[in-house]
Design a protein around this motif. Structure first.
Motif, PDB file in Angstrom:
ATOM      1  N   PRO A 156     -12.241   2.331  12.242  1.00  0.00           N
ATOM      2  CA  PRO A 156     -13.095   3.089  11.315  1.00  0.00           C
ATOM      3  C   PRO A 156     -12.428   4.349  10.772  1.00  0.00           C
ATOM      4  N   VAL A 157     -11.382   4.159   9.994  1.00  0.00           N
ATOM      5  CA  VAL A 157     -10.716   5.295   9.371  1.00  0.00           C
ATOM      6  C   VAL A 157     -10.058   4.826   8.090  1.00  0.00           C
ATOM      7  N   SER A 158      -9.969   5.707   7.107  1.00  0.00           N
ATOM      8  CA  SER A 158      -9.293   5.400   5.853  1.00  0.00           C
ATOM      9  C   SER A 158      -8.117   6.340   5.667  1.00  0.00           C
ATOM     10  N   GLY A 159      -7.211   5.959   4.789  1.00  0.00           N
ATOM     11  CA  GLY A 159      -6.090   6.827   4.488  1.00  0.00           C
ATOM     12  C   GLY A 159      -6.538   8.175   3.948  1.00  0.00           C
ATOM     13  N   ALA A 160      -7.583   8.178   3.139  1.00  0.00           N
ATOM     14  CA  ALA A 160      -8.097   9.437   2.588  1.00  0.00           C
ATOM     15  C   ALA A 160      -8.596  10.361   3.696  1.00  0.00           C
ATOM     16  N   GLU A 161      -9.243   9.801   4.704  1.00  0.00           N
ATOM     17  CA  GLU A 161      -9.736  10.617   5.816  1.00  0.00           C
ATOM     18  C   GLU A 161      -8.581  11.196   6.622  1.00  0.00           C
ATOM     19  N   VAL A 162      -7.534  10.411   6.803  1.00  0.00           N
ATOM     20  CA  VAL A 162      -6.368  10.909   7.535  1.00  0.00           C
ATOM     21  C   VAL A 162      -5.713  12.042   6.756  1.00  0.00           C
ATOM     22  N   ARG A 163      -5.564  11.860   5.449  1.00  0.00           N
ATOM     23  CA  ARG A 163      -4.935  12.900   4.633  1.00  0.00           C
ATOM     24  C   ARG A 163      -5.769  14.174   4.586  1.00  0.00           C
ATOM     25  N   GLU A 164      -7.077  14.032   4.630  1.00  0.00           N
ATOM     26  CA  GLU A 164      -7.942  15.209   4.578  1.00  0.00           C
ATOM     27  C   GLU A 164      -7.734  16.106   5.785  1.00  0.00           C
ATOM     28  N   ASP A 165      -7.587  15.516   6.960  1.00  0.00           N
ATOM     29  CA  ASP A 165      -7.349  16.301   8.171  1.00  0.00           C
ATOM     30  C   ASP A 165      -6.690  15.413   9.227  1.00  0.00           C
ATOM     31  N   PRO A 166      -5.367  15.370   9.257  1.00  0.00           N
ATOM     32  CA  PRO A 166      -4.668  14.513  10.228  1.00  0.00           C
ATOM     33  C   PRO A 166      -5.004  14.834  11.679  1.00  0.00           C
ATOM     34  N   LEU A 167      -5.326  16.098  11.977  1.00  0.00           N
ATOM     35  CA  LEU A 167      -5.624  16.441  13.368  1.00  0.00           C
ATOM     36  C   LEU A 167      -6.977  15.903  13.805  1.00  0.00           C
ATOM     37  N   GLY A 175       0.822  -1.198   0.000  1.00  0.00           N
ATOM     38  CA  GLY A 175       0.000   0.000   0.000  1.00  0.00           C
ATOM     39  C   GLY A 175       0.853   1.244   0.000  1.00  0.00           C
ATOM     40  N   ARG A 176       0.164   2.380   0.049  1.00  0.00           N
ATOM     41  CA  ARG A 176       0.864   3.663   0.074  1.00  0.00           C
ATOM     42  C   ARG A 176       1.269   4.078   1.491  1.00  0.00           C
ATOM     43  N   PHE A 177       0.464   3.718   2.486  1.00  0.00           N
ATOM     44  CA  PHE A 177       0.749   4.074   3.879  1.00  0.00           C
ATOM     45  C   PHE A 177       1.057   5.576   3.984  1.00  0.00           C
ATOM     46  N   ASP A 178       0.137   6.376   3.440  1.00  0.00           N
ATOM     47  CA  ASP A 178       0.381   7.809   3.317  1.00  0.00           C
ATOM     48  C   ASP A 178      -0.665   8.608   4.089  1.00  0.00           C
ATOM     49  N   PRO A 179      -0.529   8.690   5.427  1.00  0.00           N
ATOM     50  CA  PRO A 179       0.480   8.063   6.273  1.00  0.00           C
ATOM     51  C   PRO A 179      -0.033   6.750   6.862  1.00  0.00           C
ATOM     52  N   PRO A 180       0.823   5.985   7.552  1.00  0.00           N
ATOM     53  CA  PRO A 180       0.328   4.814   8.278  1.00  0.00           C
ATOM     54  C   PRO A 180      -0.645   5.242   9.371  1.00  0.00           C
ATOM     55  N   HIS A 181      -1.702   4.453   9.560  1.00  0.00           N
ATOM     56  CA  HIS A 181      -2.661   4.744  10.625  1.00  0.00           C
ATOM     57  C   HIS A 181      -2.964   3.469  11.409  1.00  0.00           C
ATOM     58  N   ALA A 182      -3.886   3.574  12.359  1.00  0.00           N
ATOM     59  CA  ALA A 182      -4.153   2.450  13.261  1.00  0.00           C
ATOM     60  C   ALA A 182      -4.622   1.208  12.516  1.00  0.00           C
ATOM     61  N   GLY A 183      -5.340   1.395  11.410  1.00  0.00           N
ATOM     62  CA  GLY A 183      -5.754   0.235  10.621  1.00  0.00           C
ATOM     63  C   GLY A 183      -4.572  -0.521  10.062  1.00  0.00           C
ATOM     64  N   HIS A 184      -3.561   0.200   9.608  1.00  0.00           N
ATOM     65  CA  HIS A 184      -2.343  -0.449   9.114  1.00  0.00           C
ATOM     66  C   HIS A 184      -1.617  -1.176  10.246  1.00  0.00           C
ATOM     67  N   VAL A 185      -1.600  -0.555  11.430  1.00  0.00           N
ATOM     68  CA  VAL A 185      -0.919  -1.185  12.563  1.00  0.00           C
ATOM     69  C   VAL A 185      -1.614  -2.499  12.933  1.00  0.00           C
ATOM     70  N   MET A 186      -2.936  -2.457  13.015  1.00  0.00           N
ATOM     71  CA  MET A 186      -3.680  -3.683  13.304  1.00  0.00           C
ATOM     72  C   MET A 186      -3.381  -4.752  12.260  1.00  0.00           C
ATOM     73  N   LEU A 187      -3.424  -4.380  10.999  1.00  0.00           N
ATOM     74  CA  LEU A 187      -3.199  -5.311   9.906  1.00  0.00           C
ATOM     75  C   LEU A 187      -1.798  -5.918   9.969  1.00  0.00           C
ATOM     76  N   GLY A 188      -0.801  -5.063  10.111  1.00  0.00           N
ATOM     77  CA  GLY A 188       0.575  -5.549  10.099  1.00  0.00           C
ATOM     78  C   GLY A 188       0.918  -6.423  11.291  1.00  0.00           C
ATOM     79  N   ARG A 189       0.434  -6.053  12.444  1.00  0.00           N
ATOM     80  CA  ARG A 189       0.783  -6.843  13.640  1.00  0.00           C
ATOM     81  C   ARG A 189       0.030  -8.167  13.671  1.00  0.00           C
ATOM     82  N   ALA A 190      -1.189  -8.164  13.175  1.00  0.00           N
ATOM     83  CA  ALA A 190      -1.905  -9.439  13.077  1.00  0.00           C
ATOM     84  C   ALA A 190      -1.224 -10.361  12.085  1.00  0.00           C
ATOM     85  N   ALA A 191      -0.848  -9.813  10.935  1.00  0.00           N
ATOM     86  CA  ALA A 191      -0.195 -10.628   9.916  1.00  0.00           C
ATOM     87  C   ALA A 191       1.135 -11.178  10.402  1.00  0.00           C
TER      88      ALA A 191
END
Length: 316
Positions: A120-131, A8-24
């Protein structure tokens, strides 16, 4: 040996990516994370690669930059083959959008968070407003997006009182002035080496605290103020201070229209040297072109004016 792949792009990495990577990581013998970047991405590729390396120390992190997203699954499969040699047994993903790639690589596809119900978050939502998406940002990622407000100016201008008050107001943390702690421990006979130790320690503490503050961090001075101290004490600075570039998003320059109080760690109480110290502090900001607001008035007004300045700068 079971070889798993996440890409993936991981732009930026978020909690969903962390869950995915650590489970895998627990489900395979070897995990490869393929980071695919494009020039238009929000965060530079090397920074994302460093984040993934920290977040997933047991995985192989492979980074590839491409000019544009491959138009077809077959083209992306070729990219994966070139970047990740050897057989891939299983591809893990948070959603089903990557399912067409797996059969082309002879791999099984496993979707771990269908519909983003767990995270419940997507990379697009994080990029739209990281805060706004702050709760879903992992600790290594937060310093990149956090905002810093630094209290700047000479001694005895109310910084030590104002910093915790602002932190309470914005429900976050503040970093006290390390120079005071240093002087209380080692005395007031300061050398340039002491000032360098103060500046470097404060910068290191700032980087650390940014990982767990709440969206913004209030700083009671920073190395630019220590550089002003160097100018006052020795009429010169040090190349380290000149090269310092981890500056704040906003500086609140506290005026000297308050009585000077000797608390045992202060130096410049007479009006002439106090004015010189203020001018030196201001010069540190002016010559770097940094944003600042002068905060003056009695103590009870400085808090309100500081909040107004932070809100006007879009940092509230």
């Amino acid at each position: 040996m079971t070889h798993g792949l996440i890409f993936g792009r991981f732009d930026p990495p978020h909690a969903g990516h962390v869950m995915l990577g650590r489970a895998a990581t627990e489900l395979v013998d070897r995990l490869t994370i393929l980071l695919v970047g494009r020039p238009a991405d929000m965060v530079p590729l090397p920074i994302r690669q460093a984040w993934l390396t920290e977040l997933f120390p047991g995985a192989d992190i492979v980074a590839r930059e491409i000019s544009a997203a491959p138009p077809r699954a077959a083209s992306f499969a070729e990219l994966v083959r070139a970047a990740v040699p050897g057989p891939i047994d299983v591809i893990y993903a948070g959603g089903g959008g990557q399912s067409a790639i797996a059969p082309l690589l002879g791999a099984r596809f496993v979707e771990l968070d269908h519909g983003q119900r767990t995270v419940p978050v997507s990379g697009a939502e994080v990029r739209e407003d990281p805060l706004v998406a702050w709760p879903f940002l992992p600790a290594p990622v937060r310093p990149y997006f956090a905002r810093t407000i630094c209290l700047h100016g000479p001694e005895s201008t109310g910084k030590s009182t104002l910093a915790p008050a602002l932190a309470r107001h914005f429900d976050t943390l503040y970093l006290p002035e390390y120079g005071r702690t240093y002087c209380e421990a080692f005395g007031l006979a300061l050398t340039m080496a002491d000032l360098l130790a103060i500046g470097r320690t404060h910068a290191a503490m700032t980087r650390s605290t940014l990982r767990f503050c709440n969206r913004r961090l209030i700083l009671d001075t920073d190395p630019l103020m220590t550089a002003a101290w160097a100018e006052m004490l020795f009429e010169r600075s040090d190349p380290w201070f000149e090269a310092f570039d981890e500056t704040a998003n906003l500086y609140l320059l506290l005026d000297i229209d308050m009585p000077w109080v000797d608390d045992g760690t202060r130096f410049f109480g007479d009006p002439e040297r106090r004015r010189k110290f203020f001018d030196c502090s201001r010069d540190q900001l002016d010559r770097r072109g940094l944003p600042y607001v002068i905060i003056s008035g009695p103590p009870e007004e400085r808090f309100a004016r500081s909040v107004e300045a932070i809100e006007a700068a879009g940092l509230a």
